[in-house]
Write a protein that holds these residues in place. Structure first.
Motif, PDB file in Angstrom:
ATOM      1  N   ASP A   1       0.812  -1.213   0.000  1.00  0.00           N
ATOM      2  CA  ASP A   1       0.000   0.000   0.000  1.00  0.00           C
ATOM      3  C   ASP A   1       0.851   1.271   0.000  1.00  0.00           C
ATOM      4  OD1 ASP A   1      -2.317  -1.469   0.023  1.00  0.00           O
ATOM      5  OD2 ASP A   1      -2.538  -1.407   2.209  1.00  0.00           O
ATOM      6  N   HIS A   2       2.165   1.098   0.124  1.00  0.00           N
ATOM      7  CA  HIS A   2       3.039   2.259   0.253  1.00  0.00           C
ATOM      8  C   HIS A   2       4.085   2.322  -0.860  1.00  0.00           C
ATOM      9  CE1 HIS A   2       1.135   2.171   4.137  1.00  0.00           C
ATOM     10  NE2 HIS A   2       1.705   1.028   4.420  1.00  0.00           N
ATOM     11  N   VAL A   3       3.843   1.569  -1.945  1.00  0.00           N
ATOM     12  CA  VAL A   3       4.844   1.449  -2.992  1.00  0.00           C
ATOM     13  C   VAL A   3       5.040   2.754  -3.745  1.00  0.00           C
ATOM     14  CG1 VAL A   3       5.290   0.407  -5.225  1.00  0.00           C
ATOM     15  CG2 VAL A   3       4.689  -1.034  -3.303  1.00  0.00           C
ATOM     16  N   HIS A   4       3.942   3.430  -4.106  1.00  0.00           N
ATOM     17  CA  HIS A   4       4.034   4.611  -4.964  1.00  0.00           C
ATOM     18  C   HIS A   4       4.835   4.212  -6.207  1.00  0.00           C
ATOM     19  CE1 HIS A   4       2.120   7.050  -1.944  1.00  0.00           C
ATOM     20  NE2 HIS A   4       2.982   6.594  -1.047  1.00  0.00           N
ATOM     21  N   ARG A   5       5.912   4.938  -6.514  1.00  0.00           N
ATOM     22  CA  ARG A   5       6.737   4.556  -7.651  1.00  0.00           C
ATOM     23  C   ARG A   5       7.925   3.698  -7.231  1.00  0.00           C
ATOM     24  NH1 ARG A   5       8.586   9.758  -9.843  1.00  0.00           N
ATOM     25  NH2 ARG A   5       7.856  10.604  -7.879  1.00  0.00           N
ATOM     26  N   HIS A   6       8.175   3.558  -5.940  1.00  0.00           N
ATOM     27  CA  HIS A   6       9.285   2.696  -5.517  1.00  0.00           C
ATOM     28  C   HIS A   6       8.744   1.292  -5.332  1.00  0.00           C
ATOM     29  CE1 HIS A   6       7.839   5.442  -2.298  1.00  0.00           C
ATOM     30  NE2 HIS A   6       7.570   4.323  -1.668  1.00  0.00           N
ATOM     31  N   GLY A   7       9.048   0.422  -6.298  1.00  0.00           N
ATOM     32  CA  GLY A   7       8.446  -0.886  -6.291  1.00  0.00           C
ATOM     33  C   GLY A   7       9.400  -2.043  -6.399  1.00  0.00           C
ATOM     34  N   LEU A   8      10.709  -1.798  -6.467  1.00  0.00           N
ATOM     35  CA  LEU A   8      11.633  -2.909  -6.606  1.00  0.00           C
ATOM     36  C   LEU A   8      12.038  -3.430  -5.238  1.00  0.00           C
ATOM     37  CD1 LEU A   8      12.865  -4.279  -9.137  1.00  0.00           C
ATOM     38  CD2 LEU A   8      15.018  -3.222  -8.479  1.00  0.00           C
ATOM     39  N   ALA A   9      11.982  -4.756  -5.088  1.00  0.00           N
ATOM     40  CA  ALA A   9      12.350  -5.372  -3.820  1.00  0.00           C
ATOM     41  C   ALA A   9      13.319  -6.517  -4.057  1.00  0.00           C
ATOM     42  CB  ALA A   9      11.118  -5.878  -3.082  1.00  0.00           C
ATOM     43  N   ILE A  10      14.343  -6.580  -3.229  1.00  0.00           N
ATOM     44  CA  ILE A  10      15.258  -7.707  -3.188  1.00  0.00           C
ATOM     45  C   ILE A  10      14.827  -8.534  -1.983  1.00  0.00           C
ATOM     46  CG2 ILE A  10      17.652  -8.411  -2.827  1.00  0.00           C
ATOM     47  CD1 ILE A  10      18.476  -5.763  -4.192  1.00  0.00           C
ATOM     48  N   CYS A  11      14.341  -9.738  -2.246  1.00  0.00           N
ATOM     49  CA  CYS A  11      13.749 -10.568  -1.197  1.00  0.00           C
ATOM     50  C   CYS A  11      14.611 -11.784  -0.891  1.00  0.00           C
ATOM     51  CB  CYS A  11      12.356 -11.031  -1.627  1.00  0.00           C
ATOM     52  SG  CYS A  11      11.190  -9.693  -1.939  1.00  0.00           S
ATOM     53  N   ALA A  12      14.271 -12.477   0.206  1.00  0.00           N
ATOM     54  CA  ALA A  12      14.944 -13.723   0.593  1.00  0.00           C
ATOM     55  C   ALA A  12      16.454 -13.550   0.651  1.00  0.00           C
ATOM     56  CB  ALA A  12      14.551 -14.852  -0.352  1.00  0.00           C
ATOM     57  N   ASN A  13      16.885 -12.429   1.227  1.00  0.00           N
ATOM     58  CA  ASN A  13      18.316 -12.147   1.402  1.00  0.00           C
ATOM     59  C   ASN A  13      19.100 -12.166   0.093  1.00  0.00           C
ATOM     60  OD1 ASN A  13      18.184 -11.800   4.217  1.00  0.00           O
ATOM     61  ND2 ASN A  13      18.294 -14.013   4.541  1.00  0.00           N
ATOM     62  N   GLY A  14      18.458 -11.692  -0.976  1.00  0.00           N
ATOM     63  CA  GLY A  14      19.147 -11.576  -2.248  1.00  0.00           C
ATOM     64  C   GLY A  14      18.821 -12.652  -3.249  1.00  0.00           C
ATOM     65  N   ALA A  15      18.021 -13.646  -2.874  1.00  0.00           N
ATOM     66  CA  ALA A  15      17.725 -14.746  -3.780  1.00  0.00           C
ATOM     67  C   ALA A  15      16.728 -14.382  -4.868  1.00  0.00           C
ATOM     68  CB  ALA A  15      17.215 -15.954  -3.005  1.00  0.00           C
ATOM     69  N   VAL A  16      15.891 -13.372  -4.626  1.00  0.00           N
ATOM     70  CA  VAL A  16      14.836 -13.004  -5.569  1.00  0.00           C
ATOM     71  C   VAL A  16      14.771 -11.482  -5.697  1.00  0.00           C
ATOM     72  CG1 VAL A  16      12.366 -13.100  -6.053  1.00  0.00           C
ATOM     73  CG2 VAL A  16      13.485 -15.047  -4.968  1.00  0.00           C
ATOM     74  N   VAL A  17      14.600 -11.021  -6.932  1.00  0.00           N
ATOM     75  CA  VAL A  17      14.314  -9.611  -7.186  1.00  0.00           C
ATOM     76  C   VAL A  17      12.916  -9.542  -7.789  1.00  0.00           C
ATOM     77  CG1 VAL A  17      14.993  -7.502  -8.389  1.00  0.00           C
ATOM     78  CG2 VAL A  17      16.752  -9.102  -7.598  1.00  0.00           C
ATOM     79  N   VAL A  18      12.059  -8.710  -7.216  1.00  0.00           N
ATOM     80  CA  VAL A  18      10.673  -8.629  -7.663  1.00  0.00           C
ATOM     81  C   VAL A  18      10.264  -7.172  -7.831  1.00  0.00           C
ATOM     82  CG1 VAL A  18       9.808  -8.695  -5.281  1.00  0.00           C
ATOM     83  CG2 VAL A  18       8.297  -9.362  -7.138  1.00  0.00           C
ATOM     84  N   ASP A  19       9.495  -6.924  -8.888  1.00  0.00           N
ATOM     85  CA  ASP A  19       8.884  -5.615  -9.088  1.00  0.00           C
ATOM     86  C   ASP A  19       7.496  -5.681  -8.473  1.00  0.00           C
ATOM     87  OD1 ASP A  19       7.700  -3.259  -9.912  1.00  0.00           O
ATOM     88  OD2 ASP A  19       8.551  -3.338 -11.928  1.00  0.00           O
ATOM     89  N   LEU A  20       7.298  -4.993  -7.348  1.00  0.00           N
ATOM     90  CA  LEU A  20       6.033  -5.065  -6.626  1.00  0.00           C
ATOM     91  C   LEU A  20       4.873  -4.440  -7.391  1.00  0.00           C
ATOM     92  CD1 LEU A  20       7.334  -4.150  -3.061  1.00  0.00           C
ATOM     93  CD2 LEU A  20       6.847  -6.413  -3.962  1.00  0.00           C
ATOM     94  N   ARG A  21       5.186  -3.694  -8.425  1.00  0.00           N
ATOM     95  CA  ARG A  21       4.125  -3.034  -9.191  1.00  0.00           C
ATOM     96  C   ARG A  21       3.554  -3.925 -10.278  1.00  0.00           C
ATOM     97  NH1 ARG A  21       8.489   1.569 -10.202  1.00  0.00           N
ATOM     98  NH2 ARG A  21       9.531  -0.401 -10.680  1.00  0.00           N
ATOM     99  N   GLY A  22       4.202  -5.079 -10.534  1.00  0.00           N
ATOM    100  CA  GLY A  22       3.756  -5.951 -11.620  1.00  0.00           C
ATOM    101  C   GLY A  22       3.199  -7.252 -11.099  1.00  0.00           C
TER     102      GLY A  22
END
Length: 291
Positions: free
Chosen positions: A65-86
């Protein structure tokens, strides 16, 4: 060490990399209005924001709910990169997966069974979490498969081709930092070990995979140097990232190893320590006339 009230801030940062739990989030797992405003102001000032967390992708709804335009996340301590907007239904779009080879994970399981009897394991995949019967009670996941780790990590076959992104190892009695040291000594040649829990719960990724290494890859793709990055964290899984970033801040509630690794310190997560620094960065950018 600089502090949250110091003027020793980077001149022109291009990217903010922030951990979530114990850092950006309050202890009740909420994001304050002040922090939401600070993240938006950073983007408006031309500073990109990455969320860098040990959480799996499925637990990223806390910031959706707080993504706005910042939507890239590095998850699982670097194992996954996800665009939260897609992605479908707000789940995010997987951009990169740096998995843990099953053979290496099996080697880790055997090494810890030998050196730390009583260790129990969980297996995080891109779509679900599976665990051993003795693993501490976890979320109610109807898709979870409960079985010995050796079976959970057997060669992928029909219906089980999801990459393993993280192996978790829990010990019921060892001190957390001692367990981490023991595990790195026993199997550090097979995988990367860290922890973010106050309990003896280790998070195990592919060899060379960490928040820092994946952040470095993402920054290189964007032509951003480490000197242009400001990072925030509170637990041992943040140490490499804080050491890599040109400017870094340990939270007021941080683990001693994090305080030693960071170039500065801000106030605690419940006091909006990340927002405090971002507000200063944005004020400086505006004063200097940057976009």
């Amino acid at each position: 060490m600089t502090s949250a009230t110091d003027s020793s801030l980077p001149a022109r940062p291009r990217l903010i990399a922030t951990d979530l739990d114990g850092t950006l989030l309050h202890d009740d797992k909420t994001v304050s209005e002040r922090t939401v405003a600070a993240l938006a102001a950073a983007e408006d000032a031309g500073i990109e924001v990455f969320f860098v967390t040990g959480r799996p992708v499925k637990w990223m709804e806390v910031v959706s709910d707080h993504v706005h335009r910042h939507g890239l996340a590095i998850c699982a301590n670097g194992a996954v990169v996800v665009d939260l907007r897609g992605g479908a239904e707000g789940a995010g779009e997987l951009m990169k997966v740096r998995g843990l080879e099953r053979a290496a994970a099996l080697g880790v399981v055997q090494a810890l069974r030998d050196t730390a009897p009583g260790t129990v394991f969980g297996v995080e995949k891109t779509t679900n979490f599976c665990y051993e019967p003795e693993y501490p009670p976890f979320e109610d996941d109807p898709r979870a498969h409960v079985a010995p780790a050796e079976k959970l990590l057997q060669e992928a076959g029909e219906g089980d081709d999801d990459p393993v992104i993280k192996l978790l190892a829990h010990h019921p009695s060892l001190p957390p930092d001692s367990f981490l040291t023991l595990a790195r000594t026993a199997a550090g040649h097979l995988a990367s070990f860290t922890r973010s829990s106050p309990t003896a719960l280790l998070e195990i990724s592919g060899l060379g995979v960490s928040k820092a290494s994946t952040l470095a890859l993402c920054c290189a793709e964007r032509g951003i140097s480490s000197d242009e990055v400001v990072a925030f964290g509170d637990m041992p899984n943040d140490v490499e990232m804080l050491e890599w970033a040109g400017t870094s801040y340990a939270m007021g509630n941080a683990h001693p190893d994090v305080i030693a690794a960071a170039s500065g310190r801000t106030v605690a997560n419940n006091e909006d320590g990340v927002a405090v620094i971002i507000e200063q960065l944005v004020a400086r950018a505006r004063a200097e006339g940057t976009p």
